[in-house]
Scaffold this motif. Structure first.
Motif, mmCIF file in Angstrom:
data_model
loop_
_atom_site.group_PDB
_atom_site.id
_atom_site.type_symbol
_atom_site.label_atom_id
_atom_site.label_comp_id
_atom_site.label_asym_id
_atom_site.label_seq_id
_atom_site.Cartn_x
_atom_site.Cartn_y
_atom_site.Cartn_z
ATOM 1 N N GLU A 1 5.476 18.019 23.564
ATOM 2 C CA GLU A 1 5.404 16.790 22.650
ATOM 3 C C GLU A 1 5.482 15.757 23.948
ATOM 4 N N LYS A 2 5.126 16.567 25.143
ATOM 5 C CA LYS A 2 4.366 15.287 25.468
ATOM 6 C C LYS A 2 2.871 15.464 25.947
ATOM 7 N N LYS A 3 2.396 15.973 26.045
ATOM 8 C CA LYS A 3 0.930 16.416 25.967
ATOM 9 C C LYS A 3 0.612 15.814 24.147
ATOM 10 N N ALA A 4 1.194 15.852 23.451
ATOM 11 C CA ALA A 4 1.577 14.916 21.723
ATOM 12 C C ALA A 4 1.185 13.295 22.130
ATOM 13 N N ASP A 5 2.126 13.036 22.817
ATOM 14 C CA ASP A 5 2.044 11.491 23.203
ATOM 15 C C ASP A 5 1.079 11.032 24.119
ATOM 16 N N THR A 6 0.757 11.581 25.224
ATOM 17 C CA THR A 6 -0.790 11.720 25.589
ATOM 18 C C THR A 6 -2.016 11.590 24.650
ATOM 19 N N LEU A 7 -2.000 12.362 23.942
ATOM 20 C CA LEU A 7 -2.914 12.338 23.036
ATOM 21 C C LEU A 7 -2.806 11.374 21.893
ATOM 22 N N LYS A 8 -2.114 10.683 21.064
ATOM 23 C CA LYS A 8 -1.517 9.355 20.578
ATOM 24 C C LYS A 8 -2.194 8.254 21.003
ATOM 25 N N GLN A 9 -1.815 8.366 21.855
ATOM 26 C CA GLN A 9 -2.133 7.149 23.463
ATOM 27 C C GLN A 9 -3.921 6.572 23.233
ATOM 28 N N ASN A 10 -4.176 8.047 23.735
ATOM 29 C CA ASN A 10 -6.035 8.271 23.586
ATOM 30 C C ASN A 10 -6.353 7.767 22.193
ATOM 31 N N ASP B 1 -21.454 7.576 17.498
ATOM 32 C CA ASP B 1 -20.980 8.528 18.260
ATOM 33 C C ASP B 1 -19.898 8.571 18.671
ATOM 34 N N MET B 2 -19.054 7.332 18.632
ATOM 35 C CA MET B 2 -17.345 7.006 18.690
ATOM 36 C C MET B 2 -16.920 7.627 17.446
ATOM 37 N N GLU B 3 -17.593 7.465 16.239
ATOM 38 C CA GLU B 3 -16.536 7.648 14.994
ATOM 39 C C GLU B 3 -16.603 9.700 15.130
ATOM 40 N N GLU B 4 -17.576 9.880 15.472
ATOM 41 C CA GLU B 4 -17.571 11.235 15.787
ATOM 42 C C GLU B 4 -16.500 11.965 16.761
ATOM 43 N N SER B 5 -16.513 11.219 18.047
ATOM 44 C CA SER B 5 -15.328 12.016 19.008
ATOM 45 C C SER B 5 -14.068 11.648 18.236
ATOM 46 N N LEU B 6 -13.745 10.449 17.516
ATOM 47 C CA LEU B 6 -12.434 10.188 16.992
ATOM 48 C C LEU B 6 -11.653 11.251 16.146
ATOM 49 N N ASN B 7 -12.619 11.573 15.480
ATOM 50 C CA ASN B 7 -12.522 12.451 13.970
ATOM 51 C C ASN B 7 -12.354 13.873 14.330
ATOM 52 N N LYS B 8 -12.881 14.152 16.137
ATOM 53 C CA LYS B 8 -12.729 15.391 16.232
ATOM 54 C C LYS B 8 -11.485 15.357 17.003
ATOM 55 N N ALA B 9 -11.220 14.634 17.692
ATOM 56 C CA ALA B 9 -10.169 14.248 18.904
ATOM 57 C C ALA B 9 -8.522 13.833 17.413
ATOM 58 N N LYS B 10 -9.117 13.144 15.985
ATOM 59 C CA LYS B 10 -8.277 13.374 15.521
ATOM 60 C C LYS B 10 -7.735 14.846 14.145
ATOM 61 N N ILE B 11 -8.801 15.658 14.418
ATOM 62 C CA ILE B 11 -8.845 17.386 13.953
ATOM 63 C C ILE B 11 -7.695 18.190 14.804
ATOM 64 N N SER B 12 -8.043 17.654 16.813
ATOM 65 C CA SER B 12 -7.515 18.677 17.453
ATOM 66 C C SER B 12 -6.276 17.541 17.161
ATOM 67 N N SER B 13 -5.910 16.918 17.026
ATOM 68 C CA SER B 13 -4.365 16.149 17.279
ATOM 69 C C SER B 13 -3.307 16.870 16.431
ATOM 70 N N ALA B 14 -4.625 16.973 15.089
ATOM 71 C CA ALA B 14 -3.518 16.998 14.382
ATOM 72 C C ALA B 14 -2.862 18.481 13.808
ATOM 73 N N GLN B 15 -3.634 19.422 14.940
ATOM 74 C CA GLN B 15 -3.315 20.843 14.758
ATOM 75 C C GLN B 15 -2.560 21.056 15.452
ATOM 76 N N ILE B 16 -1.669 20.311 16.898
ATOM 77 C CA ILE B 16 -0.836 19.767 18.070
ATOM 78 C C ILE B 16 0.368 19.356 17.059
ATOM 79 N N PHE B 17 0.331 18.146 16.398
ATOM 80 C CA PHE B 17 1.475 17.893 16.088
ATOM 81 C C PHE B 17 1.935 18.891 14.532
ATOM 82 N N GLY B 18 0.707 19.462 13.868
ATOM 83 C CA GLY B 18 0.936 20.207 13.194
ATOM 84 C C GLY B 18 2.044 21.650 14.162
ATOM 85 N N ASN B 19 1.888 21.610 15.024
ATOM 86 C CA ASN B 19 2.345 23.059 16.468
ATOM 87 C C ASN B 19 3.847 22.493 16.366
ATOM 88 N N LEU B 20 4.148 21.421 16.681
ATOM 89 C CA LEU B 20 5.015 20.566 17.342
ATOM 90 C C LEU B 20 5.878 20.313 16.700
#
Length: 213
Positions: free
Chosen positions: A112-121, A35-54
């Motif tokens: 960028e602030k949101k991206a930093d928060t995502l990195k920490q999470n 379950d944690m691996e699945e959540s982490l993968n989903k978070a990485k996908i969402s984060s990748a979109q934000i980092f891409g937009n950045l």
């Protein structure tokens, strides 16, 4: 509390106890890790979109900044040649580029602030996942040890139970009785001719030994 409620609580307690016995703690940990691996993968996908937009906004910012500098040079060139109309056109485009740059900068800083928060999470989630995996390995070792100890204790308890207990004193008495019976039979046995000659030899040895006394 009515008797029906008491019976209901007893049934629930027994059912929960049975479920606890049926549940394999390692399987529960494995499921938690999945379950944690699945959540982490989903978070990485969402984060990748934000980092891409950045990155995309950062690229547009640089382009707007370069355009502003280019138009600024053209304004200076037109003014040096006395062409104010051309200078005004270049200045308007420079101001538009500056405005675009400031707008993009605001968006970039917010994202960028949101991206930093995502990195920490993401980092926290990865750390928690690593801890859970490590604990799972430790739990396997502890569970195996506990199961082995349980089996040994059950065997020891079974060996020490009344059904399997052996009274060594009784066995010793039985053996001693058999030995005494055998000795008694030996004393009743009639000596053979060979036994009599053997006795004579032993007497001769005793006489020889007396010579050394």
């Amino acid at each position: 509390m009515s008797i029906f409620n008491r019976i209901s609580n007893m049934v629930k307690a027994k059912a929960n106890s049975a479920l606890d016995e049926m549940e394999n703690p390692i399987e529960l940990l494995d499921q938690k890790i999945r379950d944690m691996e699945e959540s982490l993968n989903k978070a990485k996908i969402s984060s990748a979109q934000i980092f891409g937009n950045l990155k995309a906004i950062e690229k547009e910012m640089n382009e707007a900044k370069e355009a502003s500098n280019d138009y600024d040079s053209k304004v200076r060139l037109a003014m040096s040649k006395g062409n104010e109309e051309l200078a005004k056109k270049a200045l308007k485009l420079k101001l538009d580029s500056d405005k675009k740059y400031e707008s993009l900068k605001t968006s970039y800083e917010s994202l960028e602030k949101k991206a930093d928060t995502l990195k920490q999470n993401l980092s926290s989630l990865q750390e928690e996942l690593d801890k859970t995996r490590s604990y799972r390995d430790e739990a396997v070792a502890r569970l195996n040890t506990a199961n082995a100890s349980k089996q040994i204790n059950e065997i020891m308890a079974n060996v020490k139970s009344k059904d399997n207990s052996i009274n060594l004193d009784d066995i010793e008495r039985k053996i001693a009785k058999k030995e005494s019976y055998a000795e008694g039979l030996e004393s009743l046995k009639t000596p053979s001719l060979e036994d009599e000659f053997k006795a004579l030899e032993e007497s001769s040895l005793e006489e020889e030994l007396n010579k050394y006394r």
